[in-house]
Design a protein around this motif. Structure first.
Motif, PDB file in Angstrom:
ATOM      1  N   ALA A  93     -26.789  54.876  88.563  1.00  0.00           N
ATOM      2  CA  ALA A  93     -25.822  54.349  89.530  1.00  0.00           C
ATOM      3  C   ALA A  93     -24.760  55.256  90.198  1.00  0.00           C
ATOM      4  O   ALA A  93     -25.209  55.370  91.468  1.00  0.00           O
ATOM      5  CB  ALA A  93     -25.025  52.539  89.172  1.00  0.00           C
ATOM      6  N   ALA A  94     -24.929  56.027  89.056  1.00  0.00           N
ATOM      7  CA  ALA A  94     -23.383  56.657  89.584  1.00  0.00           C
ATOM      8  C   ALA A  94     -24.529  58.122  90.416  1.00  0.00           C
ATOM      9  O   ALA A  94     -23.896  58.744  91.726  1.00  0.00           O
ATOM     10  CB  ALA A  94     -22.432  57.423  88.593  1.00  0.00           C
ATOM     11  N   GLN A  95     -25.520  58.324  89.741  1.00  0.00           N
ATOM     12  CA  GLN A  95     -25.786  59.446  90.884  1.00  0.00           C
ATOM     13  C   GLN A  95     -26.657  58.839  92.598  1.00  0.00           C
ATOM     14  O   GLN A  95     -26.807  59.258  93.311  1.00  0.00           O
ATOM     15  CB  GLN A  95     -27.190  59.729  90.179  1.00  0.00           C
ATOM     16  N   ARG A  96     -27.012  57.265  93.170  1.00  0.00           N
ATOM     17  CA  ARG A  96     -26.958  56.871  93.758  1.00  0.00           C
ATOM     18  C   ARG A  96     -26.288  55.680  94.667  1.00  0.00           C
ATOM     19  O   ARG A  96     -26.245  55.614  95.568  1.00  0.00           O
ATOM     20  CB  ARG A  96     -28.374  56.138  92.798  1.00  0.00           C
ATOM     21  N   PHE A  97     -24.900  55.871  93.878  1.00  0.00           N
ATOM     22  CA  PHE A  97     -23.601  55.673  94.763  1.00  0.00           C
ATOM     23  C   PHE A  97     -23.616  56.422  96.242  1.00  0.00           C
ATOM     24  O   PHE A  97     -23.206  55.717  97.321  1.00  0.00           O
ATOM     25  CB  PHE A  97     -22.596  55.144  94.411  1.00  0.00           C
ATOM     26  N   ALA A  98     -24.044  57.783  96.537  1.00  0.00           N
ATOM     27  CA  ALA A  98     -23.202  58.353  97.363  1.00  0.00           C
ATOM     28  C   ALA A  98     -24.429  58.488  98.452  1.00  0.00           C
ATOM     29  O   ALA A  98     -24.128  59.004  99.375  1.00  0.00           O
ATOM     30  CB  ALA A  98     -22.924  60.183  96.066  1.00  0.00           C
ATOM     31  N   THR A  99     -25.662  58.018  97.919  1.00  0.00           N
ATOM     32  CA  THR A  99     -26.862  58.315  99.019  1.00  0.00           C
ATOM     33  C   THR A  99     -26.622  56.521  99.476  1.00  0.00           C
ATOM     34  O   THR A  99     -27.688  56.311 100.346  1.00  0.00           O
ATOM     35  CB  THR A  99     -28.283  59.428  98.443  1.00  0.00           C
ATOM     36  N   SER A 100     -26.145  55.482  98.817  1.00  0.00           N
ATOM     37  CA  SER A 100     -27.556  54.511  98.470  1.00  0.00           C
ATOM     38  C   SER A 100     -26.290  53.488 100.172  1.00  0.00           C
ATOM     39  O   SER A 100     -27.021  52.821 100.456  1.00  0.00           O
ATOM     40  CB  SER A 100     -27.356  53.468  97.154  1.00  0.00           C
ATOM     41  N   GLY A 101     -25.838  54.164 100.449  1.00  0.00           N
ATOM     42  CA  GLY A 101     -24.464  53.536 101.191  1.00  0.00           C
ATOM     43  C   GLY A 101     -23.336  52.530 100.707  1.00  0.00           C
ATOM     44  O   GLY A 101     -23.219  51.704 101.671  1.00  0.00           O
ATOM     45  N   LEU A 133     -16.867  59.089  85.383  1.00  0.00           N
ATOM     46  CA  LEU A 133     -17.746  59.245  86.715  1.00  0.00           C
ATOM     47  C   LEU A 133     -18.164  58.622  87.426  1.00  0.00           C
ATOM     48  O   LEU A 133     -18.625  59.293  88.096  1.00  0.00           O
ATOM     49  CB  LEU A 133     -19.075  59.242  85.297  1.00  0.00           C
ATOM     50  N   LEU A 134     -17.632  57.404  87.376  1.00  0.00           N
ATOM     51  CA  LEU A 134     -17.771  57.343  88.364  1.00  0.00           C
ATOM     52  C   LEU A 134     -16.645  57.290  90.100  1.00  0.00           C
ATOM     53  O   LEU A 134     -17.475  56.989  91.294  1.00  0.00           O
ATOM     54  CB  LEU A 134     -18.077  55.138  88.503  1.00  0.00           C
ATOM     55  N   SER A 135     -15.646  57.604  89.999  1.00  0.00           N
ATOM     56  CA  SER A 135     -14.761  58.006  90.711  1.00  0.00           C
ATOM     57  C   SER A 135     -15.079  59.583  90.982  1.00  0.00           C
ATOM     58  O   SER A 135     -15.517  59.868  92.439  1.00  0.00           O
ATOM     59  CB  SER A 135     -13.817  58.665  90.394  1.00  0.00           C
ATOM     60  N   ALA A 136     -16.340  60.245  90.291  1.00  0.00           N
ATOM     61  CA  ALA A 136     -16.980  61.252  91.323  1.00  0.00           C
ATOM     62  C   ALA A 136     -18.222  61.318  91.534  1.00  0.00           C
ATOM     63  O   ALA A 136     -18.899  62.275  92.325  1.00  0.00           O
ATOM     64  CB  ALA A 136     -16.879  62.394  89.943  1.00  0.00           C
ATOM     65  N   SER A 137     -18.566  60.131  92.196  1.00  0.00           N
ATOM     66  CA  SER A 137     -19.727  60.120  92.736  1.00  0.00           C
ATOM     67  C   SER A 137     -19.560  59.790  93.972  1.00  0.00           C
ATOM     68  O   SER A 137     -20.776  59.779  94.902  1.00  0.00           O
ATOM     69  CB  SER A 137     -19.817  58.911  91.651  1.00  0.00           C
ATOM     70  N   GLY A 138     -18.283  59.915  94.473  1.00  0.00           N
ATOM     71  CA  GLY A 138     -17.944  59.320  96.082  1.00  0.00           C
ATOM     72  C   GLY A 138     -18.150  58.023  96.406  1.00  0.00           C
ATOM     73  O   GLY A 138     -17.168  57.904  97.956  1.00  0.00           O
TER      74      GLY A 138
END
Length: 303
Positions: A93-101, A133-138
């Motif tokens: 999830a953390a990897q996808r938050f930056a690009t998921s909208g 981890l989540l905070s660093a996701s953007g």
């Protein structure tokens, strides 16, 4: 669109019900392993994604078109490590938050950041690492920083009802915050429906005042109309009991370390203010939750 994880759990279920009852304008989607646990009245009104929110394919489908996410990692008593149970579960999830909208994420976490024991608090240490981890996701992220839940006492319903004994590992007169899960859910809903906030941070949910284990036993006695006394359990006994239930070594050690840290000030790092205080008193919780649970178990003969 708001995505709700763990919608059949205590906090996630209350988040879902509050949104359905009080925010009908919000489109809702849930990620659930077993949709049969959701009533038809709920599934008729939400978009259901079946699976685990640790699964990249599941969250790809769930995050499509979503504005906000309620993130709760379910306990995994058999995880090989606490890092796997929290950050490992959250990694996709953390990897996808930056690009998921997805713009805003609200996570369920714990008090302790900045205290002297934060790095040796077991489950809490792992939860704080997940927050990082989540905070660093953007994504804009708010961690709900919670103390022990009042609802945890329901695990001792039989002992309280039948033997008049409430057990914990904390020093009997140690004052500490305690929060009702309904108040935690309410804080999550406020953040999920606002979505004007940005950046990262935490929101503490501290209850209206500190209470000790001895205080809790006294209030339970008054509300239930029967004597309840507090018995302090050793960390060794707690570990043996949890191991006897079949829980894994990492989880057992993490639980013991967390409880030891709580007795050393883990939950003392955030002052209570009008913003961090939540409304439900322990007495009110006993009247509204514990007492009906005791009556229901007595009436139905549940032991």
């Amino acid at each position: 669109m708001i995505v709700i994880t763990a919608p059949t759990g205590d906090i996630g279920g209350k988040v879902l019900r509050t949104l359905l009852d009080h925010h009908p304008e919000e489109a809702l989607r849930v990620i659930v392993r077993d949709p049969a646990k959701l009533p038809q009245s709920v599934t008729d009104r939400v978009d259901v994604i079946v699976g685990s929110h640790a699964d990249p394919d599941v969250i790809d489908r769930a995050f499509q078109g979503a504005d906000a996410v309620f993130w709760l990692v379910p306990p995994d008593p058999h995880a090989p490590s606490l890092d796997a149970a929290f950050s490992g579960f959250t990694a996709a999830a953390a990897q996808r938050f930056a690009t998921s909208g997805v713009g805003n994420v609200v996570g369920v976490s714990a008090l302790g950041r900045g205290t002297a024991v934060a790095d040796r608090a077991g489950l809490v240490t792992a939860s704080l690492a997940m927050d990082d981890l989540l905070s660093a996701s953007g994504v804009a992220y708010r961690a709900l920083a919670n103390p022990s839940f009042m609802e945890n006492i329901l695990r001792q319903l039989d002992s309280i009802r039948d033997d008049g004994i409430y057990t914990d590992t904390v020093t009997p007169d140690r004052m500490a915050p305690s929060a009702a899960t309904g108040d935690i859910a309410a804080a999550a809903v406020r953040l999920l429906t606002d979505r004007s906030w940005s950046g990262t941070g935490s929101v503490a949910v501290l209850g209206p005042h500190d209470v000790s284990a001895e205080d809790m036993a006294a209030v339970m006695s008054e509300v239930l109309g029967r004597p309840v006394r507090y018995e302090r359990e050793s960390y060794e006994a707690l570990a043996a009991r949890l191991t006897g239930f079949g829980l894994g070594e990492a989880f057992v050690t993490g639980m013991v370390d967390m409880m030891r840290a709580k007795d050393q000030g883990l939950d003392d790092g955030v002052p209570r203010t009008p913003e961090t205080a939540s409304p439900t008193t322990f007495r009110q919780w006993c009247q509204e939750v514990l007492l009906p649970a005791v009556h229901a178990s007595t009436t139905t003969g549940v032991k």
